[in-house]
Design a protein around this motif. Structure first.
Motif: not given
Ligand code: AMP
Ligand code: MG
Length: 326
Positions: A302-310
């Motif tokens: 699971l990723w929390v990308d640089k825009h804080q989207v999961l």
């Protein structure tokens, strides 16, 4: 009168817990057991093994290990690594290839130049010149296999760095040691990176995943049997300069802190693989990483990308419960 002989008394199943400072972090051992004495002895043994793994891989102190001997050697000098180090180096080189270079075990000079282990808020980013100098002596192309466990390097300053994988390897060795001691249900948790053995009575073990920016957890897993959960995040070692965050996970192509994600969590059986892949996926963008993960059986992320989207891999969607706030 009722007399119970001592052999009829059964210790109830309960958590036996110990915490040690190892691998630069607090490591907690939880053994679910009905024999406290056996559990404590097993924990003692496992923590001694994890400490010896730390001693074999550390490149931070003056310990005389084969990693340091390699790092201090001159170009062309042949160094024999120990079996553990040679094995983990070969595994690292494989992951370097599979991750298209996002994970690289030969970044020691670049990591040292950035000096995140001494991160202070007054720190400044590395200049383009110093990045170029460090990149010139870093990366797997600077490494040559000679034969067996013998290795050499192209440049004097080329250095190995197992910072992204050795903690996972130590956790695996600790779990193996607990199993050898006859333990069937346990968790070894090294500062949030953990491996689970067995279950917790009739329940699964509940594992919370840290949110990269907020205090409350991102969510949690219900997992049992042999699984590991490891997270790489930009909040672990960092400094802020002119409102920009600089952190310890570097993109081997640019020499700069990787800027695609805030955190990546990997779930798979081996803590070694979970550790290496959480770092590799952190460097890659979600799209590229997701394709790799979907091609690897038994590894979920699971990723929390640089825009804080999961973002969740397909298997992860069945195991992860996001907190209500997300
Ligand atoms: P982790 O916290 O497991 O993601 O590992 C980060 C540590 O691994 C850093 O402190 C460096 O020692 C090292 N490292 C940084 N960037 C990389 C990379 N791209 N590949 C391999 N190791 C790295
Ligand atoms: Mg890692």
């Amino acid at each position: 009168m009722l007399l119970l002989s001592s052999c009829q008394w059964q210790e109830p199943w309960h958590d036996v817990q110990e915490t040690r400072f190892l691998l630069g972090t607090l490591v907690s051992f939880t053994v679910y057991s009905n024999d406290e004495e056996k559990a404590l002895a097993a924990i003692q043994q496992a923590s001694a093994i994890m400490q010896s793994v730390e001693q074999s891989f550390t490149s931070f102190t003056d310990v005389d290990n084969s990693v340091q001997r390699f790092n201090h050697a001159l170009a062309g000098e042949v160094i024999t690594l120990t079996a553990d180090v040679d094995g983990l180096l070969r595994q690292s080189l494989q992951i370097q290839q599979q991750s298209l270079g996002a994970f690289d075990p030969v970044l020691g000079a670049l990591n040292q130049a950035w000096a995140f282990s001494e991160a202070k808020n007054q720190q400044k980013p590395l200049s383009a010149d110093l990045i170029e100098q460090a990149l010139n002596v870093s990366g797997v192309l600077q490494l040559q296999a000679v034969s067996g466990m013998k290795w050499t390097k192209n440049k004097n300053q080329t250095q190995l760095d197992f910072g992204a994988i050795a903690k996972g390897f130590a956790i695996d060795q600790g779990i193996q040691s607990l199993q050898t001691s006859g333990i069937e249900h346990a968790i070894i948790n090294a500062g949030g990176d953990l491996r689970i053995l067995g279950n917790h009575g009739d329940k699964a073990w509940k594992v919370a995943v840290r949110h990269p920016r907020l205090k409350q957890p991102l969510g949690w897993f219900d997992i049992e049997d042999d699984s590991s959960v490891v997270t790489s995040g930009d909040y672990e070692r960092f400094f802020v300069y002119e409102s920009k965050r600089y952190h310890h996970i570097l993109n081997p192509k640019t020499g700069q802190p990787a800027d695609k994600n805030m955190s990546v969590t990997v779930l798979t059986a081996s803590a070694t693989l979970a550790d290496a892949w959480s770092t590799a996926l952190f460097v890659l963008d979600v799209e590229t990483g997701l394709k790799m993960v979907e091609n690897m059986p038994d590894l979920e992320a699971l990723w929390v990308d640089k825009h804080q989207v999961l973002h969740l891999s397909s298997g992860m969607k069945k195991m992860f419960f996001p907190s209500k706030a997300h």
